[in-house]
Enzyme design. Structure first.
Site, PDB file in Angstrom:
ATOM      1  N   HIS A  48      -0.027  -3.626   3.206  1.00  0.00           N
ATOM      2  CA  HIS A  48       0.578  -4.257   2.029  1.00  0.00           C
ATOM      3  C   HIS A  48      -0.302  -4.052   0.793  1.00  0.00           C
ATOM      4  CE1 HIS A  48       2.980  -7.652   0.198  1.00  0.00           C
ATOM      5  NE2 HIS A  48       1.904  -7.706  -0.568  1.00  0.00           N
ATOM      6  N   GLU A  49      -1.578  -4.385   0.921  1.00  0.00           N
ATOM      7  CA  GLU A  49      -2.480  -4.299  -0.232  1.00  0.00           C
ATOM      8  C   GLU A  49      -2.752  -2.851  -0.639  1.00  0.00           C
ATOM      9  OE1 GLU A  49      -2.910  -6.817  -1.900  1.00  0.00           O
ATOM     10  OE2 GLU A  49      -2.393  -8.370  -0.441  1.00  0.00           O
TER      11      GLU A  49
ATOM     12  N   HIS B 131       0.029  -1.759  -2.904  1.00  0.00           N
ATOM     13  CA  HIS B 131      -0.283  -2.151  -4.278  1.00  0.00           C
ATOM     14  C   HIS B 131      -1.269  -1.170  -4.914  1.00  0.00           C
ATOM     15  CE1 HIS B 131       1.825  -5.900  -4.479  1.00  0.00           C
ATOM     16  NE2 HIS B 131       1.108  -6.507  -3.561  1.00  0.00           N
TER      17      HIS B 131
END
Length: 625
Positions: free
Chosen positions: A406-407, A410
């Site tokens: 997820h990160e 980003h």
């Protein structure tokens, strides 16, 4: 075309996470992010801080010049960009260092110095927007047509004029800027109370093991401990620590609500929601319809929870039972192994994207494991002019593996946006931000489902896919629902108390979970441990809209027609590279996504129903129901 080549130095021993928390000094360099990429020393940071401070003081000399011609305006805009680029480094060097150990008062003081300087900056530039708005838009358009340098700022300038009715005169903007430092107080106080000053209790598990229920350990226990009594004990201890200060948390959240309502009224907005959405040109109906749609489609969500109760053979089913795997599949996911999986999983996005992601891991973007005093949770910090930094508290769970994906989603968004856009548009909006993060999680899930050989692991992964919908869509909409109701309390002049907020949260929980769960006394206070409520009001609904967007993109990436896949990839990468160069709804439409279409959001509930059917069949086939 760049061809992805795995890093030959990648550690393939797949070491497990440390067994307990450590002092920061004990963490090996390879497990830390490399802040030297920003500044080599605090002395270098101080020099940059002084440079920024001088530029902030000097900016006031430009007051009264904007109408004199395109040259003066362009110089002012470019100097603002220069300060902004410098501010990224000055802020994040101190902020990231602070998050390494939030008990370090010396670093915390430097971080506060930057916050104070930012407040001075806002005061020193409060004149800019009112003065620019005093220049006729037709005049500015003529200047931009004739000057390629000034034309870069067209979207920014025209967007400012769109919001003109909510921009105050110079005195009004100055007064608001004076309050800027105060607006951070509720969030900063919440961080201090919930992290630096929090003393989480230690509990004894059924095995006799002593465990302190810190954020990461609490989450790991709920995700791995199959003894319901242990999960209940952890839930009570962890949330009991919040209940002990619940009136303080309520007072801080009232500060958030009152601040948001003050700022909305000061700028002439009818509601706090309108104020939060207007900057990105997002209709209020997007949030209101999202909440209404979620409430109307909770049947599949509740059906899944009832299926979990049956599969886990539980007489009662509680909030703390929602993370435990449905099958007894004891598997750890060591960090380096997961890194390799994540890199392989993004192959559908092309070898160039894949190689750049691998480079990020190799170049120490990530601060990997928990240590004493370290900030909880996870995030990606977009340090302009350097590279993203990722904070993790990795604990070898499947949840941590997907959080890492997820990160890094980003982070790749940051990389593409920063390199393709001029500084003024390099910062993408929150509304788009969660698309690459949720898509990255989906790609990792696809990869593991394709490569997992153990049928039990496949059930766990299928459960994770469902949990992605329930957690990223329904739970986040529920949070947004409660948050909107809480803001409407202050808009209506109603009192805000701990009892009132907890009762409202209890009502909202029951609206989404219905009779699918059993409610504990502490369930009603769990709002106090949601950092987004305090630090990022009106943020969480975007997890849901972004989940719907990424789900739609996945359809194109999975299409059997290579031309459709290539077109989807191209549109997606263009979305990431677009940064903040247009309104988010327009950017999504260019990527083939229309959130105004009910089917975009409604399809999520349909997908959930289908997945629950598949999981129920898989569990039944193995005799687990």
């Amino acid at each position: 075309m760049t061809v992805f080549v795995p890093d030959p130095t990648l550690d393939t021993t797949f070491a497990s996470a440390p067994g307990g928390s450590r002092a920061r000094a004990e963490v090996p360099e390879a497990e830390r992010w490399n802040l030297a990429d920003i500044f080599p020393s605090w002395e270098a940071w101080k020099a940059a801080f002084d440079d920024l401070e001088g530029r902030v003081r000097g900016y006031a000399t430009r007051k009264g010049t904007l109408a004199s011609g395109p040259g003066a305006l362009l110089e002012a805009l470019r100097e603002s960009d220069t300060m902004g680029q410098l501010a990224y480094k000055v802020w994040y060097f101190a902020s990231l260092a602070h998050d390494e150990d939030q008990r370090d008062n010396a670093v915390g003081a430097r971080r506060q110095q930057v916050q104070l300087l930012f407040a001075q900056w806002r005061q020193a530039t409060a004149w800019f927007n009112p003065e620019l708005l005093a220049v006729p838009l037709d005049t500015l358009r003529a200047w931009m047509d004739a000057d390629a340098g000034l034309a870069v700022y067209r979207f920014m300038i025209e967007n400012l004029f769109r919001q003109q009715e909510h921009v105050l005169d110079e005195r009004g903007e100055h007064l608001l800027s004076l309050a800027a430092q105060l607006t951070r107080v509720p969030d900063d106080a919440y961080e201090a109370l919930s992290t630096a000053d929090m003393r989480f209790p230690t509990i004894e598990l059924s095995t006799g093991e002593q465990v302190q229920v810190t954020y990461p350990r609490y989450r790991a226990l709920l995700a791995t401990n199959r003894v319901q009594a242990d999960r209940a004990r952890a839930f009570e201890a962890h949330h009991g620590a919040f209940e002990a200060s619940i009136n303080t948390y309520a007072a801080l959240y009232n500060g958030v609500l009152q601040r948001d309502w003050y700022q909305a009224r000061a700028r002439g907005y009818a509601t706090t929601l309108e104020a939060a959405l207007h900057g990105d040109n997002i209709p209020v109906a997007v949030v209101e319809n999202l909440i209404a749609s979620a409430r109307a489609n909770v049947g599949a969500f509740q059906r899944y929870e009832k299926l979990r109760r049956r599969a886990l053979k539980l007489d009662t089913y509680h909030l703390y039972d929602g993370s435990i795997p449905l099958v007894d599949f004891r598997e750890h996911y060591p960090y380096e192994q997961v890194v390799a999986w994540i890199v392989e999983s993004v192959a559908p996005l092309g070898p160039t994207y894949q190689q750049r992601l691998a480079d990020g891991f190799a170049r120490r973007w990530v601060d990997i494991y928990e240590n004493d005093g370290k900030r909880s949770g996870a995030y990606s910090a977009p340090v302009y002019g350097v590279h993203p930094y990722v904070l993790m508290n990795y604990n070898d769970t499947l949840d941590a593996a997907f959080t890492l994906a997820h990160e890094m989603g980003h982070s790749m968004h940051t990389v593409l946006s920063h390199e393709r856009q001029p500084f003024v548009y390099s910062d993408y909006t929150i509304f788009v931000a969660e698309v690459p993060s949720t898509l990255s999680e989906a790609l990792l899930l696809d990869y593991r489902l394709a490569h997992a050989t153990d049928p039990l692991e496949r059930i766990v992964l299928l459960q994770h896919a469902i949990d992605g919908i329930t957690g990223t869509f329904f739970t986040q909409v529920m949070f947004a629902d409660w948050e909107l109701q809480a803001h409407r309390l202050v808009e209506a002049g109603e009192p805000v108390t701990a009892d009132g907020l907890s009762a409202l949260y209890d009502q909202t929980l029951r609206a989404y979970h219905g009779d699918a769960i059993d409610y504990d006394a502490l369930s009603r206070v769990t709002w106090a441990r949601i950092p987004h409520f305090f630090g990022s009001p009106y943020y969480v609904y975007q997890y849901a809209t972004c989940y719907a967007t990424s789900a739609r993109l996945l359809v194109g990436l999975r299409d059997g027609d290579p031309a459709v896949r290539e077109a989807t990839i191209a549109r997606y990468l263009e979305l990431l590279a677009a940064g903040g160069s247009d309104y988010p709804m327009a950017l999504l439409q260019q990527a083939g996504i229309d959130l105004a279409e009910p089917s975009t959001v409604g399809a999520v509930a349909t997908l959930l129903d289908t997945l629950v059917d598949q999981l129920e069949e898989a569990l039944g086939t193995r005799g687990l129901l």
